[in-house]
Write a protein that holds these residues in place. Structure first.
Motif, short mmCIF file in Angstrom:
data_model
loop_
_atom_site.label_atom_id
_atom_site.label_comp_id
_atom_site.label_asym_id
_atom_site.label_seq_id
_atom_site.Cartn_x
_atom_site.Cartn_y
_atom_site.Cartn_z
N HIS A 41 0.82 -1.21 0.00
CA HIS A 41 0.00 0.00 0.00
C HIS A 41 0.86 1.26 0.00
N GLY A 42 1.99 1.23 0.72
CA GLY A 42 2.88 2.38 0.70
C GLY A 42 3.45 2.66 -0.67
N SER A 43 3.59 1.60 -1.48
CA SER A 43 4.09 1.79 -2.85
C SER A 43 3.10 2.57 -3.70
N PHE A 44 1.79 2.43 -3.42
CA PHE A 44 0.79 3.20 -4.16
C PHE A 44 0.94 4.69 -3.85
N GLY A 212 -0.43 10.57 -2.40
CA GLY A 212 0.93 10.79 -2.86
C GLY A 212 1.06 11.99 -3.78
N MET A 213 0.07 12.18 -4.65
CA MET A 213 0.11 13.32 -5.58
C MET A 213 -0.04 14.64 -4.82
N LEU A 214 -0.92 14.65 -3.82
CA LEU A 214 -1.09 15.86 -3.02
C LEU A 214 0.13 16.16 -2.17
N ALA A 215 0.81 15.09 -1.69
CA ALA A 215 1.97 15.28 -0.81
C ALA A 215 3.23 15.65 -1.58
N ALA A 216 3.28 15.40 -2.87
CA ALA A 216 4.51 15.61 -3.64
C ALA A 216 5.04 17.04 -3.56
N PRO A 217 4.21 18.09 -3.71
CA PRO A 217 4.76 19.45 -3.59
C PRO A 217 5.22 19.80 -2.18
N VAL A 218 4.78 19.05 -1.17
CA VAL A 218 5.13 19.35 0.22
C VAL A 218 6.41 18.64 0.63
N SER A 219 6.50 17.34 0.30
CA SER A 219 7.61 16.53 0.81
C SER A 219 8.65 16.16 -0.24
N SER A 220 8.46 16.57 -1.50
CA SER A 220 9.30 16.19 -2.63
C SER A 220 9.07 14.71 -2.96
N VAL A 221 9.76 14.23 -3.99
CA VAL A 221 9.58 12.87 -4.50
C VAL A 221 10.92 12.17 -4.44
N PRO A 223 13.07 8.04 -3.75
CA PRO A 223 12.93 6.58 -3.69
C PRO A 223 12.60 6.09 -2.28
N GLY A 224 11.76 5.08 -2.20
CA GLY A 224 11.42 4.47 -0.94
C GLY A 224 10.53 5.29 -0.03
N MET A 225 9.89 6.33 -0.58
CA MET A 225 9.09 7.21 0.27
C MET A 225 7.83 6.52 0.80
N GLY A 226 7.43 5.41 0.16
CA GLY A 226 6.24 4.72 0.63
C GLY A 226 6.50 3.79 1.80
N ASN A 227 7.76 3.41 2.03
CA ASN A 227 8.05 2.44 3.08
C ASN A 227 7.81 2.99 4.48
N SER A 228 8.23 4.24 4.70
CA SER A 228 8.06 4.83 6.04
C SER A 228 6.59 5.11 6.34
N VAL A 229 5.86 5.58 5.33
CA VAL A 229 4.45 5.90 5.57
C VAL A 229 3.62 4.65 5.78
N LEU A 230 4.05 3.50 5.23
CA LEU A 230 3.30 2.25 5.39
C LEU A 230 3.20 1.85 6.86
N ILE A 231 4.32 1.95 7.58
CA ILE A 231 4.33 1.54 8.99
C ILE A 231 3.37 2.40 9.80
N VAL A 232 3.41 3.71 9.58
CA VAL A 232 2.52 4.61 10.32
C VAL A 232 1.07 4.35 9.94
N CYS A 233 0.82 3.98 8.69
CA CYS A 233 -0.56 3.69 8.27
C CYS A 233 -1.12 2.47 9.00
N PHE A 234 -0.31 1.46 9.18
CA PHE A 234 -0.77 0.30 9.95
C PHE A 234 -1.04 0.70 11.41
N VAL A 235 -0.25 1.60 11.96
CA VAL A 235 -0.50 2.09 13.31
C VAL A 235 -1.84 2.81 13.36
N VAL A 236 -2.14 3.62 12.34
CA VAL A 236 -3.43 4.31 12.27
C VAL A 236 -4.58 3.32 12.24
#
Length: 293
Positions: A41-44, A212-221, A223-236
């Motif tokens: 899911h983080g890869s999406f 991801g498209m909305l976050a791109a101008p805020v956090s830049s783009v 590699p591997g940006m989906g891996n960190s957000v995946l863990i927090v998403c499971f916590v949510v």
């Protein structure tokens, strides 16, 4: 901390929490309703950020569109991607063990990362916000807050309301909730549960891609940006209650507040505070804040 700084940190917490909810809500649909542990899911989310970077020049030169046309094109492509992935891979996982789900979705992470490297490269890229939202709102005499971040928060709130109404107030939402409770019974009533699950999965992918498209101008783009957000998403998902949209919203906002103000007041322990919050809530309510809705 003066009032202007406090307001900025509150807005940062709200924006981070709402964006996190947008990613986690797609995971809630797939994990909570369909019962599939989707590590990809983080890869999406990552795909959405790279779509915002890669599609902008194509949409602009071909159709004369800007950022909003890029969002629309990315949503269409993400729905198609989700539908094809469910048909080709995930439709075989519903009756499988969780270990098989984890192995296959982890394999998809590796595939997506390699494809990203081959198609776009491994550099860090920036995405500019649309000129209409490039300004800032003054907060006090010396500080201001970007308009684009406010736009992201409003978009997340609108989508949260839309998901709540669709799942809780429409016939489609009733069928989705029924299919999550008893798949065989829904099939016996003549509902095409396979098509319904593909719609749910495509929606979950589209929501993560949009985040991801909305976050791109805020956090830049990068590699591997989906891996960190995946863990927090499971916590949510765990804090809010598996399958609960309103629980995911409340959990994401709590995490946004804890993470943002933790970095201000306890920077050395900020990375642990989110998991401390999860432990405390699960000690209080082991099933999460809300039941599936």
């Amino acid at each position: 901390m003066d009032l202007a700084t406090f307001l900025i940190q509150c807005l940062n917490a709200l924006q981070y929490g709402l964006l996190l909810f947008l990613v986690a809500s797609g995971l809630t649909l797939i994990f909570g309703i369909m019962g599939v542990i989707n590590l990809a899911h983080g890869s999406f989310y990552m795909i959405g950020a790279y779509m915002a970077y890669a599609l902008a020049p194509i949409v602009g030169s071909t159709f004369g569109g800007g950022f909003f046309a890029t969002l629309a094109a990315g949503l269409v492509l993400s729905v198609l991607l989700g539908y094809v992935l469910e048909w080709a891979f995930f439709s075989y996982l519903y009756q499988r063990e969780h270990l098989q789900q984890v192995l296959m979705t982890y394999g998809l992470i590796l595939v997506f990362e390699e494809l990203r490297s081959l198609l776009v490269g491994d550099d860090v890229h920036g995405v500019q916000p649309p000129p209409l939202l490039a300004g800032s709102v003054p907060l006090g005499e010396l500080m201001s807050y970007p308009v684009y971040r406010l736009f992201v928060s409003v978009m997340c709130l609108v989508l949260a309301l839309g998901m709540y109404l669709v799942l809780g107030r429409t016939r489609l939402g009733m069928m989705i909730r029924a299919g999550a409770t008893n798949r065989e019974m829904v099939q016996s009533l003549g509902i095409d549960i396979q098509f319904l699950y593909r719609v749910v999965f495509a929606a979950g992918v589209a929501i993560a891609v949009l985040a991801g498209m909305l976050a791109a101008p805020v956090s830049s783009v990068y590699p591997g940006m989906g891996n960190s957000v995946l863990i927090v998403c499971f916590v949510v998902v765990v804090i809010g209650g598996i399958g609960s949209i309103r629980g995911a919203l409340l959990a994401a906002l709590l995490i946004g507040i804890v993470d943002t103000f933790g970095k201000v007041f306890l920077p050395q322990a900020a990375g642990v505070l989110v998991y401390v919050l999860m432990a405390l809530i699960l000690l209080w309510k082991p099933q999460g804040l809300f039941k599936a809705a």
